[in-house]
Design a protein around this motif. Structure first.
Motif, PDB file in Angstrom:
ATOM      1  N   TYR A  22      -2.678   4.241   4.722  1.00 11.12           N
ATOM      2  CA  TYR A  22      -3.707   3.305   4.272  1.00 11.12           C
ATOM      3  C   TYR A  22      -4.838   4.039   3.544  1.00 11.12           C
ATOM      4  N   CYS A  25      -3.253   5.267  -0.036  1.00  9.15           N
ATOM      5  CA  CYS A  25      -2.355   4.444  -0.852  1.00  9.15           C
ATOM      6  C   CYS A  25      -2.928   4.096  -2.219  1.00  9.15           C
ATOM      7  N   ASP A  26      -4.233   3.905  -2.326  1.00  9.72           N
ATOM      8  CA  ASP A  26      -4.795   3.561  -3.635  1.00  9.72           C
ATOM      9  C   ASP A  26      -4.994   4.784  -4.520  1.00  9.72           C
ATOM     10  N   ARG A  27      -4.867   5.967  -3.957  1.00  7.34           N
ATOM     11  CA  ARG A  27      -5.040   7.199  -4.748  1.00  7.34           C
ATOM     12  C   ARG A  27      -3.717   7.744  -5.293  1.00  7.34           C
ATOM     13  N   SER A  29      -0.229   7.729  -7.290  1.00  2.00           N
ATOM     14  CA  SER A  29       0.350   7.051  -8.451  1.00  2.00           C
ATOM     15  C   SER A  29       1.807   6.679  -8.144  1.00  2.00           C
ATOM     16  N   SER A 120       0.245  -5.891  -4.787  1.00  2.00           N
ATOM     17  CA  SER A 120       0.737  -4.563  -5.177  1.00  2.00           C
ATOM     18  C   SER A 120       0.176  -3.454  -4.295  1.00  2.00           C
ATOM     19  N   THR A 121      -1.090  -3.531  -3.903  1.00  2.00           N
ATOM     20  CA  THR A 121      -1.678  -2.506  -3.045  1.00  2.00           C
ATOM     21  C   THR A 121      -1.026  -2.521  -1.668  1.00  2.00           C
ATOM     22  N   GLU A 122      -0.809  -3.707  -1.095  1.00  2.00           N
ATOM     23  CA  GLU A 122      -0.180  -3.812   0.216  1.00  2.00           C
ATOM     24  C   GLU A 122       1.262  -3.296   0.176  1.00  2.00           C
ATOM     25  N   LYS A 124       2.454  -1.104  -1.933  1.00  2.00           N
ATOM     26  CA  LYS A 124       2.358   0.342  -2.123  1.00  2.00           C
ATOM     27  C   LYS A 124       2.050   1.043  -0.794  1.00  2.00           C
ATOM     28  N   CYS A 125       1.088   0.510  -0.036  1.00  2.00           N
ATOM     29  CA  CYS A 125       0.742   1.086   1.275  1.00  2.00           C
ATOM     30  C   CYS A 125       1.932   1.016   2.232  1.00  2.00           C
TER      31      CYS A 125
END
Length: 169
Positions: A22, A25-27, A29, A120-122, A124-125
């Motif tokens: 968590y 995940c946003d960092r 690529s 998309s973020t969820e 990806k995480c």
């Protein structure tokens, strides 16, 4: 006691992986997640191939040993335990390959479905978490394989010494 400790360690590791997934995940690529995917599926394929060959080679030997009426129940159980310690990582590697195949399909399809673009973020995480957990259990499997290999070596060494002693008498 030790099994409970290992279960607790596994739970703590999965929680730590979840928190770390968590946090990063946003960092990460898509390329970095793809690299993680490639390493996970490559290691799983190697484990699957090596253990498949190892189980295939040992199966007949273990079956013959188990059917031998002269060996003790403890020796039979030792053979069963050895095979079990190989089958568990083999099954895990098979499951990992299946997860990676599903991920590969979903990674190709989901970006084109409008509904999932909002998540998309969820997604990806979740992918990072799954790959993290899979990597952890792959590491545990590799350590179990190493321990099984050492046990097998020691059993063969002691058997060779015992046979040598009996033949010199």
């Amino acid at each position: 006691m030790i099994k409970n400790l290992f279960k607790l360690l596994n739970v703590i590791a999965v929680i730590a992986i979840g928190i770390a997934s968590y946090a990063v995940c946003d960092r990460l690529s898509v390329v970095q997640i793809g690299n993680l995917y490639n390493s996970v599926i490559s290691i799983a394929a190697i484990i699957f191939g090596v253990l498949g060959a190892w189980v295939g080679l040992l199966k007949n030997q273990i079956e013959t040993s188990i059917k031998d009426p002269t060996i003790s129940r403890k020796e039979r159980q030792s053979h069963v335990d050895r095979m079990s310690s190989l089958i568990k990582p083999l099954s895990l590697a098979c499951l990992i390959v299946c997860i990676c195949i599903i991920y590969n399909f979903m990674a190709g399809v989901v970006p084109y479905i409008e509904y999932y673009k909002n998540f998309s973020t969820e997604i990806k995480c979740t992918a990072i978490f799954i790959f993290g957990v899979v990597s952890y259990f792959q590491t545990i499997s590799i350590l179990n394989i190493a321990i099984t290999g050492i046990d097998t070596y020691l059993e063969i060494k002691y058997l060779a010494e015992e046979v040598s002693e009996q033949s010199q008498r």
